[in-house]
Write an enzyme that holds these catalytic residues in place. Structure first.
Site, PDB file in Angstrom:
ATOM      1  N   HIS A  52       0.860  -1.189   0.000  1.00 63.56           N
ATOM      2  CA  HIS A  52       0.000   0.000   0.000  1.00 63.56           C
ATOM      3  C   HIS A  52       0.893   1.234   0.000  1.00 63.56           C
ATOM      4  O   HIS A  52       2.036   1.194   0.471  1.00 63.56           O
ATOM      5  CB  HIS A  52      -0.884   0.015   1.237  1.00 63.56           C
ATOM      6  CG  HIS A  52      -1.952  -1.033   1.230  1.00 63.56           C
ATOM      7  ND1 HIS A  52      -3.051  -0.966   2.058  1.00 63.56           N
ATOM      8  CD2 HIS A  52      -2.103  -2.168   0.509  1.00 63.56           C
ATOM      9  CE1 HIS A  52      -3.826  -2.005   1.845  1.00 63.56           C
ATOM     10  NE2 HIS A  52      -3.265  -2.761   0.918  1.00 63.56           N
ATOM     11  N   GLU A  54       0.948   3.858   1.837  1.00 61.52           N
ATOM     12  CA  GLU A  54       1.437   4.249   3.159  1.00 61.52           C
ATOM     13  C   GLU A  54       2.621   3.393   3.596  1.00 61.52           C
ATOM     14  O   GLU A  54       3.620   3.915   4.111  1.00 61.52           O
ATOM     15  CB  GLU A  54       0.322   4.109   4.216  1.00 61.52           C
ATOM     16  CG  GLU A  54      -0.919   4.913   3.938  1.00 61.52           C
ATOM     17  CD  GLU A  54      -2.010   4.132   3.214  1.00 61.52           C
ATOM     18  OE1 GLU A  54      -3.187   4.324   3.554  1.00 61.52           O
ATOM     19  OE2 GLU A  54      -1.682   3.334   2.303  1.00 61.52           O
TER      20      GLU A  54
END
Length: 149
Positions: A52, A54
């Site tokens: 992801h 992040e």
């Protein structure tokens, strides 16, 4: 003086969209305002469910700072982080989280799991939502509408 870096996160999200990834972008900024890392979703490209935006941005900022902690740093992301990403944000001790669109289905911050509110979360960053929410949400809607067509 506060300066939002959400536009950089949106640029990353658009790059993910172009690659056929769910359009989420993230940027980590030091307390002095220096961009440390930027990333977008790469789960399909890397065949990695943890890739992801992040997580990738956290990994790069930690590598750059040679630390497993990002104390004093801020994360800007176009979509409310999921529970996995919220756990990584807490573990990295990021100071502030700014996100665009809420995620009623898979969010882990203010929806669903509410990771930072859990008694087992050892850190809770300051959370600011709805930062450039409309363009973040529109990009996601366009992506999923195209997938359904």
């Amino acid at each position: 003086m506060f300066k939002s870096h959400m536009q950089i996160a949106l640029t990353e999200a658009k790059a993910a969209f172009e690659r056929g990834e769910v359009p989420v972008g993230a940027v980590i900024v030091s307390g002095e305002g220096r961009v440390l890392s930027r990333a977008s979703n790469r789960t399909r490209e890397l065949c990695d469910p943890s890739a992801h935006a992040e997580i990738l941005a956290i990994r790069e900022a930690c590598r750059l700072l040679k630390s497993d902690r990002l104390i004093g740093c801020d994360l800007y992301v176009t979509l409310e982080p999921c529970a996995m990403c919220a756990g990584a944000i807490a573990a990295a001790r990021l100071s502030r989280l700014y996100y665009g669109a809420s995620d009623p289905k898979s969010g882990g911050v203010e929806q669903g799991a509410c990771v930072f509110s859990h008694s087992q979360s050892h850190h809770r960053p300051e959370v600011y939502s709805n930062i450039l929410e409309q363009p973040s949400a529109e990009l996601l809607k366009a992506f999923f509408n195209a997938k359904r067509s």
